[in-house]
Design a protein around this motif. Structure first.
Motif, PDB file in Angstrom:
ATOM      1  N   SER A 133      49.518  20.728  51.195  1.00 22.04           N
ATOM      2  CA  SER A 133      50.878  21.226  51.408  1.00 22.04           C
ATOM      3  C   SER A 133      51.515  21.649  50.092  1.00 22.04           C
ATOM      4  N   ILE A 134      51.233  20.905  49.038  1.00 20.67           N
ATOM      5  CA  ILE A 134      51.761  21.261  47.716  1.00 20.67           C
ATOM      6  C   ILE A 134      51.169  22.594  47.264  1.00 20.67           C
ATOM      7  N   VAL A 135      49.852  22.757  47.435  1.00 20.32           N
ATOM      8  CA  VAL A 135      49.203  24.023  47.069  1.00 20.32           C
ATOM      9  C   VAL A 135      49.813  25.168  47.861  1.00 20.32           C
ATOM     10  N   LEU A 136      50.025  24.955  49.147  1.00 23.48           N
ATOM     11  CA  LEU A 136      50.624  25.980  49.997  1.00 23.48           C
ATOM     12  C   LEU A 136      52.006  26.391  49.486  1.00 23.48           C
ATOM     13  N   VAL A 137      52.861  25.420  49.232  1.00 21.26           N
ATOM     14  CA  VAL A 137      54.232  25.709  48.800  1.00 21.26           C
ATOM     15  C   VAL A 137      54.248  26.369  47.419  1.00 21.26           C
ATOM     16  N   VAL A 138      53.453  25.858  46.496  1.00 17.26           N
ATOM     17  CA  VAL A 138      53.422  26.430  45.141  1.00 17.26           C
ATOM     18  C   VAL A 138      52.891  27.864  45.188  1.00 17.26           C
ATOM     19  N   ALA A 139      51.837  28.100  45.955  1.00 17.57           N
ATOM     20  CA  ALA A 139      51.290  29.458  46.059  1.00 17.57           C
ATOM     21  C   ALA A 139      52.301  30.399  46.702  1.00 17.57           C
ATOM     22  N   LEU A 140      52.933  29.963  47.783  1.00 21.65           N
ATOM     23  CA  LEU A 140      53.944  30.783  48.451  1.00 21.65           C
ATOM     24  C   LEU A 140      55.055  31.152  47.469  1.00 21.65           C
ATOM     25  N   LEU A 141      55.584  30.171  46.760  1.00 23.74           N
ATOM     26  CA  LEU A 141      56.668  30.431  45.805  1.00 23.74           C
ATOM     27  C   LEU A 141      56.191  31.296  44.648  1.00 23.74           C
ATOM     28  N   GLY A 142      54.951  31.104  44.234  1.00 23.43           N
ATOM     29  CA  GLY A 142      54.391  31.936  43.159  1.00 23.43           C
ATOM     30  C   GLY A 142      54.288  33.397  43.573  1.00 23.43           C
ATOM     31  N   ILE A 173      45.040  38.240  53.934  1.00 28.25           N
ATOM     32  CA  ILE A 173      45.460  39.092  52.819  1.00 28.25           C
ATOM     33  C   ILE A 173      45.307  40.581  53.123  1.00 28.25           C
ATOM     34  N   ILE A 174      44.595  40.918  54.177  1.00 21.26           N
ATOM     35  CA  ILE A 174      44.453  42.313  54.594  1.00 21.26           C
ATOM     36  C   ILE A 174      45.489  42.586  55.673  1.00 21.26           C
ATOM     37  N   THR A 175      46.394  43.497  55.397  1.00 25.56           N
ATOM     38  CA  THR A 175      47.514  43.743  56.316  1.00 25.56           C
ATOM     39  C   THR A 175      47.022  44.058  57.724  1.00 25.56           C
ATOM     40  N   ARG A 176      46.010  44.881  57.847  1.00 24.60           N
ATOM     41  CA  ARG A 176      45.528  45.312  59.159  1.00 24.60           C
ATOM     42  C   ARG A 176      44.976  44.152  59.990  1.00 24.60           C
ATOM     43  N   THR A 177      44.440  43.135  59.341  1.00 26.32           N
ATOM     44  CA  THR A 177      43.849  42.006  60.074  1.00 26.32           C
ATOM     45  C   THR A 177      44.720  40.757  60.059  1.00 26.32           C
ATOM     46  N   ARG A 178      45.861  40.836  59.397  1.00 25.47           N
ATOM     47  CA  ARG A 178      46.705  39.645  59.220  1.00 25.47           C
ATOM     48  C   ARG A 178      47.129  39.031  60.553  1.00 25.47           C
ATOM     49  N   TRP A 179      47.538  39.848  61.486  1.00 25.02           N
ATOM     50  CA  TRP A 179      48.031  39.320  62.759  1.00 25.02           C
ATOM     51  C   TRP A 179      46.917  38.599  63.510  1.00 25.02           C
ATOM     52  N   SER A 180      45.756  39.236  63.662  1.00 26.32           N
ATOM     53  CA  SER A 180      44.674  38.585  64.404  1.00 26.32           C
ATOM     54  C   SER A 180      44.137  37.367  63.655  1.00 26.32           C
ATOM     55  N   ALA A 181      44.081  37.430  62.318  1.00 24.79           N
ATOM     56  CA  ALA A 181      43.645  36.266  61.536  1.00 24.79           C
ATOM     57  C   ALA A 181      44.620  35.108  61.716  1.00 24.79           C
ATOM     58  N   GLY A 182      45.903  35.418  61.695  1.00 24.57           N
ATOM     59  CA  GLY A 182      46.912  34.377  61.880  1.00 24.57           C
ATOM     60  C   GLY A 182      46.822  33.719  63.242  1.00 24.57           C
ATOM     61  N   ILE A 183      46.640  34.525  64.284  1.00 25.39           N
ATOM     62  CA  ILE A 183      46.489  33.972  65.638  1.00 25.39           C
ATOM     63  C   ILE A 183      45.231  33.102  65.715  1.00 25.39           C
ATOM     64  N   VAL A 199      45.556  31.091  50.008  1.00 26.04           N
ATOM     65  CA  VAL A 199      45.156  30.286  48.843  1.00 26.04           C
ATOM     66  C   VAL A 199      44.837  28.858  49.281  1.00 26.04           C
ATOM     67  N   MET A 200      45.710  28.278  50.101  1.00 31.13           N
ATOM     68  CA  MET A 200      45.482  26.919  50.576  1.00 31.13           C
ATOM     69  C   MET A 200      44.171  26.829  51.362  1.00 31.13           C
ATOM     70  N   LEU A 201      43.902  27.832  52.194  1.00 28.12           N
ATOM     71  CA  LEU A 201      42.687  27.820  53.011  1.00 28.12           C
ATOM     72  C   LEU A 201      41.420  27.916  52.164  1.00 28.12           C
ATOM     73  N   VAL A 202      41.456  28.679  51.086  1.00 30.52           N
ATOM     74  CA  VAL A 202      40.289  28.744  50.200  1.00 30.52           C
ATOM     75  C   VAL A 202      40.035  27.362  49.599  1.00 30.52           C
ATOM     76  N   MET A 203      41.111  26.682  49.233  1.00 27.89           N
ATOM     77  CA  MET A 203      40.967  25.327  48.684  1.00 27.89           C
ATOM     78  C   MET A 203      40.393  24.366  49.724  1.00 27.89           C
TER      79      MET A 203
END
Length: 169
Positions: free
Chosen positions: A4-13, A92-102, A38-42
């Motif tokens: 969660s810390i990595v997520l928040v720091v990356a988002l704010l960065g 990170i790819i705009t075209r696939t962001r929606w399906s990746a998020g789902i 970033v969090m998911l890669v970690m």
């Protein structure tokens, strides 16, 4: 908690980069999608780390989290690691962001039983104590919320158009 810390720091960065003029990160939802990536890669990296590594969670730690009713726990851990990496790239790819998020939201929901099992069975993680259930469930809800927030920045399309007659003349 570290995730969660990595997520928040990356988002704010990423959002700070946007504030300093990097156009890609000019919105909170795009920054959220990249922060989650970033969090998911970690987290995905732990799925492939050998047990001899002591500085982070390992594949063996994650296998112990899998509830006994799930067959092929070892393979499931590798598969979920691959899915997390694919989801990170998709975000990170705009075209696939929606399906990746789902897809990631579905994955986070499917991983919830493993988190509940690990907390209730007091499964140690990375040589330490088990994370309590009161922490694990809100973290999963946070990841789902950030995924939902991040997909607001992308068109609602699957990676390939799903139209009748697509590709025919």
């Amino acid at each position: 908690m570290e995730t969660s810390i990595v997520l928040v720091v990356a988002l704010l960065g990423f959002r700070a980069l946007g504030a300093f003029g990097v156009g890609r990160f000019a919105s909170w939802p795009v920054s959220a999608a990249h922060g989650l990536a970033v969090m998911l890669v970690m987290t995905a990296s732990a799925h492939f780390v050998p047990e001899s590594v002591t500085v982070m969670p390992t594949h063996a730690d994650l296998v112990r989290m899998v509830p006994p009713f799930v067959p092929f726990a070892d393979a499931v851990v590798y598969l979920t690691g691959v899915l997390e990496l694919m989801g990170a790239v998709g975000l990170i790819i705009t075209r696939t962001r929606w399906s990746a998020g789902i897809g990631l939201i579905a994955l986070f929901v499917l991983l919830l039983p493993a988190n509940i099992y690990a907390a209730l069975a007091d499964v140690p993680f990375n040589g330490g104590e088990a994370s309590p259930l009161w922490l694990r469930i809100p973290e999963q809800v946070l990841y789902i919320a950030v995924a939902l927030w991040g997909i607001r920045s992308a068109p609602r399309v699957w990676p390939l158009p799903l139209r009748v007659g697509y590709g025919t003349s």
